[in-house]
Design a protein around this motif. Structure first.
Motif, PDB file in Angstrom:
ATOM      1  N   PRO A 221      -8.459  -4.165  42.833  1.00  0.00           N
ATOM      2  CA  PRO A 221      -9.445  -4.892  42.296  1.00  0.00           C
ATOM      3  C   PRO A 221     -10.133  -5.810  41.548  1.00  0.00           C
ATOM      4  O   PRO A 221     -10.255  -6.746  42.746  1.00  0.00           O
ATOM      5  CB  PRO A 221     -10.104  -3.621  41.975  1.00  0.00           C
ATOM      6  CG  PRO A 221      -9.391  -2.153  42.054  1.00  0.00           C
ATOM      7  CD  PRO A 221      -7.442  -2.846  42.373  1.00  0.00           C
ATOM      8  N   HIS A 222      -9.132  -6.573  40.257  1.00  0.00           N
ATOM      9  CA  HIS A 222      -9.016  -7.640  40.308  1.00  0.00           C
ATOM     10  C   HIS A 222      -8.436  -8.537  41.545  1.00  0.00           C
ATOM     11  O   HIS A 222      -9.384  -9.738  40.944  1.00  0.00           O
ATOM     12  CB  HIS A 222      -8.599  -7.865  39.105  1.00  0.00           C
ATOM     13  CG  HIS A 222      -7.552  -7.369  38.694  1.00  0.00           C
ATOM     14  ND1 HIS A 222      -6.636  -6.522  38.350  1.00  0.00           N
ATOM     15  CD2 HIS A 222      -6.546  -8.626  38.544  1.00  0.00           C
ATOM     16  CE1 HIS A 222      -4.894  -6.615  38.675  1.00  0.00           C
ATOM     17  NE2 HIS A 222      -4.920  -8.447  38.997  1.00  0.00           N
ATOM     18  N   VAL A 223      -7.370  -8.360  42.253  1.00  0.00           N
ATOM     19  CA  VAL A 223      -7.259  -9.544  43.057  1.00  0.00           C
ATOM     20  C   VAL A 223      -8.195  -9.535  44.155  1.00  0.00           C
ATOM     21  O   VAL A 223      -8.829 -10.382  44.593  1.00  0.00           O
ATOM     22  CB  VAL A 223      -5.760  -9.115  43.839  1.00  0.00           C
ATOM     23  CG1 VAL A 223      -5.564  -9.957  44.919  1.00  0.00           C
ATOM     24  CG2 VAL A 223      -4.470  -9.177  42.778  1.00  0.00           C
ATOM     25  N   LEU A 224      -8.652  -8.376  44.752  1.00  0.00           N
ATOM     26  CA  LEU A 224      -9.619  -8.476  45.484  1.00  0.00           C
ATOM     27  C   LEU A 224     -11.522  -9.755  45.070  1.00  0.00           C
ATOM     28  O   LEU A 224     -11.392 -10.142  45.452  1.00  0.00           O
ATOM     29  CB  LEU A 224     -10.077  -6.885  46.236  1.00  0.00           C
ATOM     30  CG  LEU A 224     -10.028  -6.761  47.259  1.00  0.00           C
ATOM     31  CD1 LEU A 224     -10.077  -4.858  47.257  1.00  0.00           C
ATOM     32  CD2 LEU A 224      -9.699  -7.092  48.653  1.00  0.00           C
TER      33      LEU A 224
ATOM     34  N   TYR B 123       5.764  -0.323  44.090  1.00  0.00           N
ATOM     35  CA  TYR B 123       5.149   0.335  43.289  1.00  0.00           C
ATOM     36  C   TYR B 123       6.208   0.652  41.772  1.00  0.00           C
ATOM     37  O   TYR B 123       6.356   0.867  40.673  1.00  0.00           O
ATOM     38  CB  TYR B 123       5.538   1.644  44.003  1.00  0.00           C
ATOM     39  CG  TYR B 123       4.560   1.894  44.483  1.00  0.00           C
ATOM     40  CD1 TYR B 123       3.550   1.748  45.767  1.00  0.00           C
ATOM     41  CD2 TYR B 123       3.741   3.785  43.953  1.00  0.00           C
ATOM     42  CE1 TYR B 123       2.784   2.097  45.938  1.00  0.00           C
ATOM     43  CE2 TYR B 123       2.898   3.716  44.397  1.00  0.00           C
ATOM     44  CZ  TYR B 123       1.858   3.052  45.489  1.00  0.00           C
ATOM     45  OH  TYR B 123       0.737   4.122  46.269  1.00  0.00           O
ATOM     46  N   THR B 124       7.799  -0.279  42.749  1.00  0.00           N
ATOM     47  CA  THR B 124       9.012  -0.024  41.629  1.00  0.00           C
ATOM     48  C   THR B 124       8.002  -1.822  40.259  1.00  0.00           C
ATOM     49  O   THR B 124       8.398  -1.273  39.268  1.00  0.00           O
ATOM     50  CB  THR B 124      10.158  -0.570  41.916  1.00  0.00           C
ATOM     51  OG1 THR B 124      10.146   1.102  42.473  1.00  0.00           O
ATOM     52  CG2 THR B 124      11.190  -0.808  40.670  1.00  0.00           C
TER      53      THR B 124
ATOM     54  N   ASN C  14       1.742  -3.776  36.758  1.00  0.00           N
ATOM     55  CA  ASN C  14       0.995  -4.958  36.362  1.00  0.00           C
ATOM     56  C   ASN C  14       0.864  -5.921  37.598  1.00  0.00           C
ATOM     57  O   ASN C  14       2.186  -6.118  37.912  1.00  0.00           O
ATOM     58  CB  ASN C  14       1.258  -5.456  35.142  1.00  0.00           C
ATOM     59  CG  ASN C  14       1.126  -6.656  35.045  1.00  0.00           C
ATOM     60  OD1 ASN C  14       0.128  -7.243  35.621  1.00  0.00           O
ATOM     61  ND2 ASN C  14       1.386  -7.600  33.402  1.00  0.00           N
ATOM     62  N   PRO C  15       0.319  -5.696  38.787  1.00  0.00           N
ATOM     63  CA  PRO C  15       0.563  -7.003  40.117  1.00  0.00           C
ATOM     64  C   PRO C  15       0.851  -8.404  39.910  1.00  0.00           C
ATOM     65  O   PRO C  15       1.651  -9.017  40.994  1.00  0.00           O
ATOM     66  CB  PRO C  15      -0.718  -6.633  40.829  1.00  0.00           C
ATOM     67  CG  PRO C  15      -1.361  -5.482  40.060  1.00  0.00           C
ATOM     68  CD  PRO C  15      -1.033  -5.014  38.474  1.00  0.00           C
TER      69      PRO C  15
ATOM     70  N   GLU D 260       6.610 -12.135  34.889  1.00  0.00           N
ATOM     71  CA  GLU D 260       8.325 -11.778  34.997  1.00  0.00           C
ATOM     72  C   GLU D 260       9.142 -10.713  36.170  1.00  0.00           C
ATOM     73  O   GLU D 260       9.903 -11.512  36.661  1.00  0.00           O
ATOM     74  CB  GLU D 260       8.400 -11.087  33.593  1.00  0.00           C
ATOM     75  CG  GLU D 260      10.065 -10.836  33.408  1.00  0.00           C
ATOM     76  CD  GLU D 260      10.161  -9.922  31.914  1.00  0.00           C
ATOM     77  OE1 GLU D 260      10.962  -9.351  32.061  1.00  0.00           O
ATOM     78  OE2 GLU D 260       9.140 -10.099  31.162  1.00  0.00           O
ATOM     79  N   GLN D 261       7.662  -9.821  36.965  1.00  0.00           N
ATOM     80  CA  GLN D 261       8.615  -9.919  37.570  1.00  0.00           C
ATOM     81  C   GLN D 261       8.280 -10.178  39.305  1.00  0.00           C
ATOM     82  O   GLN D 261       9.638 -10.052  39.844  1.00  0.00           O
ATOM     83  CB  GLN D 261       7.806  -8.250  38.053  1.00  0.00           C
ATOM     84  CG  GLN D 261       7.768  -7.114  37.239  1.00  0.00           C
ATOM     85  CD  GLN D 261       9.411  -6.584  37.459  1.00  0.00           C
ATOM     86  OE1 GLN D 261      10.334  -7.316  37.950  1.00  0.00           O
ATOM     87  NE2 GLN D 261       9.783  -5.418  36.210  1.00  0.00           N
TER      88      GLN D 261
END
Length: 183
Positions: A9-12, A131-132, A137-138, A142-143
């Motif tokens: 949602p917040h990315v959209l 998903y992993t 937190n999209p 760090e990821q």
């Protein structure tokens, strides 16, 4: 894998603020868009399974004689009926060669050689990765850096499955893919 972010949602909302409109997409419209995410996914998945199983059937016969005896149209229609649930006019006595749909899939003769299933595998792996590492937190920096260093920077220098396992920290599973499909 990056297409998963298009459903956050917040990315959209942030993407919509870069359009030519002066107002971002409303939260109500974003919620409605997200509800449509899996519309027709069963049809798309079924179609991929028909293509993949047909590809395996024509490229992996039990023997040379079995390959020579293989009727491509009959096999195509059988796969569509058994895997995709699409029955043709042969079910009421008409010519079994009613569909030559396999003629429109150039992958079968373009070097894939029983590799069409790779399309669906890529969806399984991308969902597992997302998903992993990113679902919770999209926009986790760090990821994101870990993904860049572990997967993208390595490119083709190591086997893809090796990079995938390193990124996931385990063997891949189809669980996230099934969840993504709503199963």
């Amino acid at each position: 894998m990056l297409e998963h972010w298009c459903w956050v949602p917040h990315v959209l909302k942030s993407l919509s603020s870069h359009w030519d409109t002066k107002e971002p997409i409303s939260d109500d419209l974003i919620a409605k868009l997200i509800k449509t995410k899996n519309i027709n996914s069963s049809i798309s998945t079924s179609r991929q399974l028909v293509f993949s199983t047909y590809d395996m059937a024509i490229h992996c016969p039990e023997s040379h004689e079995a390959m020579e005896a293989l009727d491509l149209a009959t096999e195509w229609n059988r796969r569509r009926a058994e895997v995709g649930g699409v029955k043709g006019p042969e079910s009421i006595g008409y010519d079994l060669n009613w569909s030559q749909g396999f003629n429109n899939v150039g992958h079968y003769i373009g070097g894939y050689d029983a590799g069409y299933y790779g399309y669906m595998y890529s969806e399984v792996f991308s969902a597992d990765m997302y998903y992993t590492a990113f679902k919770a937190n999209p926009l986790n920096g760090e990821q994101g850096r870990r993904y860049r260093h572990t997967v993208l920077e390595k490119g083709g220098t190591r086997p893809e499955m090796e990079l995938l396992k390193e990124f996931l920290g385990r063997e891949p599973t189809p669980d996230a893919f099934f969840e993504e499909l709503g199963l």
